[in-house]
Design an enzyme around this catalytic site. Structure first.
Site, PDB file in Angstrom:
ATOM      1  N   LYS A 111       0.832  -1.204   0.000  1.00  0.00           N
ATOM      2  CA  LYS A 111       0.000   0.000   0.000  1.00  0.00           C
ATOM      3  C   LYS A 111       0.868   1.256   0.000  1.00  0.00           C
ATOM      4  CE  LYS A 111      -3.591   2.463   2.558  1.00  0.00           C
ATOM      5  NZ  LYS A 111      -4.655   2.383   3.575  1.00  0.00           N
TER       6      LYS A 111
ATOM      7  N   HIS B 184      -8.378 -29.647 -35.511  1.00  0.00           N
ATOM      8  CA  HIS B 184      -9.364 -28.656 -35.066  1.00  0.00           C
ATOM      9  C   HIS B 184     -10.200 -29.201 -33.902  1.00  0.00           C
ATOM     10  CE1 HIS B 184      -8.186 -25.935 -38.178  1.00  0.00           C
ATOM     11  NE2 HIS B 184      -8.506 -26.773 -39.135  1.00  0.00           N
TER      12      HIS B 184
END
Length: 529
Positions: free
Chosen positions: A137, A281
């Protein structure tokens, strides 16, 4: 004033070098417990944290750094006179660097021998996340490091070097710190839900931590950015699969490569005997099970050599030198001359000679080694603004009741083929149809909006071998007469398996009885969208 670094780590890798580097830069090092001992043993001067707080460690180490003497020094803003005055009045020294990583909760609860409840709970870190979050922070003034790989960069920046500027470096460290805590907390929450907090229903909130494995050139298409992440949930620990694969050779993997490799390996690992699956595919265009893996490979390619060209080849047994040579030299069955080209070969392992031989096929062939999935994981799929979650479709033939419904009973050989076709059908996109005979896939129909068309495509692929084959459908047949079932019977299919459950199931039974075709139901379906 002398700059101060607070060091409290569970992972001691690189700690001695870091300590010496900080000391050389003039930092006072404040530390705790095992970290302080390790630094002292490395010849680094250390101030114990209780000398800073004036308060001893207590509660078996649960309370060490949770004190204003620590957090005030971390959180004070250097550009705020009121903050500086407040810490000065309390005799609190400023902390400029926080080096901290957390108790090994994940390693503890995923160990081969499950820990006791108390042992697991004791590995939930409290003081560490508090320090990390405080430093992150206040990253405008404090550098926070949670990863030993960042130690060299930290020392460079503290020494006035480093790339990108000090502020940007601290901000990136702060991001990494919050992410570190987030992943840690997600693992703790997951463990608690699985050990008494959950009630068997999906948790009301869910966090899935992920770790970047590879930045990809693009996604399905060149205009789409993409990346590959590994799942860092506890459920996936030691579960194997594609994310744990080692690439031994070839071009870097692409987004589509990963999708196809997952489809191929998932399918082949569902087959019990030595097997080969070829995928194009994401759909299996060839599959075969044989006592001889080399023969299984040949048959899998021969099922549809046109589609197999440029496809992915997967095995569920080790690749030997003999098999690798066959893969390297095999010619397309369409002309007997063109050497087959593949994007990927994936297997659970390779002999040393097999790997060397396969590397000689081409510079681009991707050779992957992956542990088969030890257990299936929960499936997540994104929709606009949300996610769908489902349990995996882990059903295999050994766990399914193949119940005869027709007057003609399937032979033992046909029943084995029905199970094989059913396994393959599970991995074909719905509407899915597979045709098989003798433990090999002859044809498949995938992704068609109507089931009749999928049947027609699969039978067309099977060609002259259709007569006497078996056919599997991922879902029930809604109609029989003049529809998919009768077309299959008239074409020479000898046995059919489907889930059953249609209001017209009796029509399917009657149709099969008319043509002397064996009909089996499973009671479960394998939709795949």
């Amino acid at each position: 004033r002398q700059a101060r670094a607070l060091v409290s780590v569970s992972d001691k890798h690189g700690l001695a070098e870091l300590g010496r580097g900080l000391a050389a830069l003039g930092y006072e090092i404040v530390s705790t417990g095992g970290s302080a001992r390790a630094l002292a043993e490395a010849g680094v001067a250390v101030t114990q944290v209780d000398q800073v707080t004036g308060f001893p460690e207590m509660l078996d180490g649960r309370v060490k750094t949770l004190h204003p003497g620590v957090h005030g020094g971390i959180l004070a803003r250097r550009d705020d006179p009121a903050h500086l005055s407040a810490v000065a009045q309390q005799g609190i020294g400023l902390v400029d660097v926080v080096v901290c990583n957390l108790y090994p909760f994940r390693a503890t609860v995923t160990a081969a021998e499950a820990p006791s409840w108390d042992a697991a709970v004791e590995n939930i870190d409290i003081g560490g996340p508090a320090m990390i979050r405080a430093a992150a922070k206040n990253h405008a003034h404090v550098s926070v490091v949670v990863d030993p790989s960042d130690y060299p960069g930290l020392l460079d920046h503290l020494g006035g070097g480093g790339d990108g500027g000090a502020e940007a470096f601290r901000r990136r460290l702060a991001w990494k710190a919050f992410q570190h805590c987030s992943t840690y907390d997600a693992n703790v929450a997951e463990w608690l839900w699985a050990h008494g907090a959950g009630d068997g229903t999906p948790p009301p909130e869910r966090t899935v931590p992920m770790v970047l494995r590879q930045g990809l050139r693009y996604g399905e298409n060149p205009h789409q950015g993409a990346a590959f992440y590994a799942d860092a949930t506890l459920e996936e620990a030691g579960a194997g699969g594609l994310a744990t694969a080692v690439q031994h050779h070839g071009k870097e993997m692409s987004y589509n490569n990963y999708l196809d490799a997952e489809a191929a390996y998932g399918c082949v690992c569902d087959l019990e005997g030595p097997s080969c699956v070829v995928v194009k595919h994401t759909n299996p265009c060839g599959a075969a099970t044989r006592g001889d893996l080399l023969e299984a490979y040949r048959l899998a390619v021969e099922a549809d050599p046109v589609s197999a060209f440029g496809g992915i080849v997967a095995f569920n047994r080790p690749v030997t030198e003999e098999l690798a040579r066959e893969i390297r030299e095999f010619r397309s069955p369409t002309d007997g001359e063109t050497r087959m080209f593949y994007e990927i070969v994936i297997a659970p392992s390779y002999t040393e000679e097999g790997l060397a031989t396969l590397r000689g096929k081409s510079k681009t062939l991707r050779i992957l080694e992956a542990a088969p999935r030890a257990r299936p994981g929960v499936g997540l799929r994104q929709v606009g603004g949300g996610w769908l979650m489902q349990e995996p479709d882990s059903l295999v033939p050994s766990g399914i009741d193949f119940a005869p419904q027709s007057d003609v009973q399937p032979t033992a050989e046909q029943l084995e083929d029905l199970k094989f076709a059913w396994s393959c059908c599970k991995h074909v996109k719905s509407n899915a149809i597979t045709v098989a005979k003798g433990g090999r896939l002859l044809g498949m129909g995938s992704g068609q909006p109507n089931r009749v068309k999928s049947v027609e495509i699969a039978m067309e692929k099977a060609g002259d071998e259709l007569k006497g084959s078996v056919l599997a459908s991922d879902a029930f047949f809604p109609f029989a007469w003049g529809d998919a079932v009768e077309k299959a019977c008239q074409a020479g299919v000898a046995a059919i398996v489907h889930p059953g459950g249609s209001i017209r199931d009796q029509d399917t039974v009657d149709c099969c009885n008319k043509y002397g075709v064996a009909l089996v139901t499973t009671g479960v379906r394998h939709f795949r969208h």
